[in-house]
Design an enzyme around this catalytic site. Sequence first.
Site, PDB file in Angstrom:
ATOM      1  N   TRP A 122       1.469  -4.444  -6.607  1.00 52.85           N
ATOM      2  CA  TRP A 122       2.462  -4.271  -5.539  1.00 52.85           C
ATOM      3  C   TRP A 122       3.006  -5.617  -5.072  1.00 52.85           C
ATOM      4  O   TRP A 122       4.189  -5.729  -4.725  1.00 52.85           O
ATOM      5  CB  TRP A 122       1.859  -3.483  -4.370  1.00 52.85           C
ATOM      6  CG  TRP A 122       1.530  -2.072  -4.778  1.00 52.85           C
ATOM      7  CD1 TRP A 122       0.288  -1.514  -4.849  1.00 52.85           C
ATOM      8  CD2 TRP A 122       2.450  -1.055  -5.209  1.00 52.85           C
ATOM      9  NE1 TRP A 122       0.384  -0.214  -5.294  1.00 52.85           N
ATOM     10  CE2 TRP A 122       1.684   0.095  -5.524  1.00 52.85           C
ATOM     11  CE3 TRP A 122       3.839  -0.998  -5.354  1.00 52.85           C
ATOM     12  CZ2 TRP A 122       2.272   1.282  -5.975  1.00 52.85           C
ATOM     13  CZ3 TRP A 122       4.420   0.179  -5.813  1.00 52.85           C
ATOM     14  CH2 TRP A 122       3.647   1.298  -6.117  1.00 52.85           C
TER      15      TRP A 122
ATOM     16  N   ASP B  27       2.021  -7.020   3.604  1.00 50.67           N
ATOM     17  CA  ASP B  27       2.003  -5.610   3.188  1.00 50.67           C
ATOM     18  C   ASP B  27       0.565  -5.136   3.395  1.00 50.67           C
ATOM     19  O   ASP B  27      -0.337  -5.538   2.663  1.00 50.67           O
ATOM     20  CB  ASP B  27       2.424  -5.507   1.716  1.00 50.67           C
ATOM     21  CG  ASP B  27       2.321  -4.081   1.181  1.00 50.67           C
ATOM     22  OD1 ASP B  27       1.885  -3.179   1.927  1.00 50.67           O
ATOM     23  OD2 ASP B  27       2.693  -3.868  -0.001  1.00 50.67           O
TER      24      ASP B  27
ATOM     25  N   LYS C 225      -1.721   6.067   2.826  1.00 47.08           N
ATOM     26  CA  LYS C 225      -3.011   5.558   2.371  1.00 47.08           C
ATOM     27  C   LYS C 225      -4.044   5.682   3.500  1.00 47.08           C
ATOM     28  O   LYS C 225      -5.061   6.320   3.336  1.00 47.08           O
ATOM     29  CB  LYS C 225      -2.894   4.094   1.935  1.00 47.08           C
ATOM     30  CG  LYS C 225      -1.740   3.816   0.962  1.00 47.08           C
ATOM     31  CD  LYS C 225      -2.113   3.955  -0.486  1.00 47.08           C
ATOM     32  CE  LYS C 225      -0.950   4.028  -1.443  1.00 47.08           C
ATOM     33  NZ  LYS C 225      -0.172   2.825  -1.623  1.00 47.08           N
TER      34      LYS C 225
HETATM   35  C1  LIG Z   1       1.116   2.332  -2.288  1.00 49.28           C
HETATM   36  C2  LIG Z   1       1.516   0.956  -1.999  1.00 49.28           C
HETATM   37  C3  LIG Z   1       2.864   0.581  -1.949  1.00 49.28           C
HETATM   38  C4  LIG Z   1       4.013   1.486  -2.345  1.00 49.28           C
HETATM   39  O1  LIG Z   1       4.239   2.513  -1.492  1.00 49.28           O
HETATM   40  P1  LIG Z   1       5.423   3.561  -1.777  1.00 49.28           P
HETATM   41  O2  LIG Z   1       5.422   4.349  -0.517  1.00 49.28           O
HETATM   42  O3  LIG Z   1       5.040   4.359  -2.990  1.00 49.28           O
HETATM   43  O4  LIG Z   1       6.664   2.781  -1.994  1.00 49.28           O
HETATM   44  C5  LIG Z   1       3.164  -0.724  -1.574  1.00 49.28           C
HETATM   45  N1  LIG Z   1       2.193  -1.616  -1.305  1.00 49.28           N
HETATM   46  C6  LIG Z   1       0.881  -1.292  -1.380  1.00 49.28           C
HETATM   47  C7  LIG Z   1      -0.142  -2.331  -1.071  1.00 49.28           C
HETATM   48  C8  LIG Z   1       0.504   0.006  -1.724  1.00 49.28           C
HETATM   49  O5  LIG Z   1      -0.796   0.318  -1.798  1.00 49.28           O
END
Ligand SMILES: *Cc1c(COP(=O)(O)O)cnc(C)c1O
Length: 359
Positions: free
Chosen positions: A104, A172, A196
Amino acid sequence: MKQEQVLNFNAGPSALPEAVLQQAAEAIINYNNTGLSILSIPHRGDLFVAILEESKALVKELCGLSDDYEVMWLQGGGRLQFCMVPMNFLRQNETAGYIDSGHWAAEAIDAAKHYGTTGVLASSREDNYTHLPQWPESVDKGLRYLHFTTNNTIYGTQWPSIPASDVPLVADMSSDIFSMQRDYTNCAMFYAVAQKNLGAAGNTLVVVRKDFLERVHPGLPPMLDYKVHAEKNSLLNTPPVFGIYVSLLMLRWIKEKTIAVIEKENRAKAAMLYAEIERNALFHAAVDADSRSLMNVVFHGRSKEMEKQFLECCAGRGIVGIEGHRSVGAFRASLYNGMPLAGVEKLVSVMHEFEQSGG
Ligand SMILES: *Cc1c(COP(=O)(O)O)cnc(C)c1O
């Protein structure tokens, strides 16, 4: 069917606490005894504005943030944040720093290249992201911001803390927000998708310090402009009302439990599973010991054939979602806040029995 009948280790969307699911289900039929479904309340009405305000206040409280920060709920997931961050804060003749610690993180870098120059200050790509890269010792103060990923969901590595930074730090935190005590005030901005550790798919938490918000470049379309979303209180367009409500239920659950207790449990869960992976001759961890994530435990089996048999064994015992990401293979068990210790105990006992039975 009761939730406990299947143990869900999926990486996202992922297991939510039973109490949260129960309240979310009730709200669909009759929200707070209003006679209305949460799916049918107007987004500008008092009922939803109260949900929005409580969720924003809880985020600030749990993160220890003052009113210097704006809390928003946006759509488009992590992927849109990868674009909105550089769109808002980076221009063609400017440079932003990025830490490349996994899938990511690398996606965020690729997205930023459309808007300006990206300086990759550290990367562990050459080692297939099996450890964290070295955090840069000094950072050019001319960088517009420094972006990093607190937990690398696919490779299973996690930064132990949020460092102080001379340039605005953008994090993030999609897969480990509220999983441990963190110094959120070291960030100029952080974001996390809900699916998540914070609810259902559809809404993304975005928190920006007000002085950083002042640096947003003018001239963006309103839907892509953080300043506009903050001014409109996340109500520029119709927000995902139900998703934000589920996130509020999660925030209340986290507050009641406290992050200190959640962290203690998360450390106990991860320690138990890593210990079994170390002990059990059939498995080995994918990640170096000092980089391991508490949230996503990535590991391999002794052979492809054995891995297949273990997945079948798990399926027979009501354990789902431990297949590794398609780019890494093998196993990944996600131990987010919603996964109880008893769930990890069950997985460990199945690993043990599988070894006893001859693998
Ligand atoms: C799952 C995830 C994303 C992407 O999320 P989407 O909603 O599918 O765009 C981005 N960063 C991290 C760290 C993730 O675990």
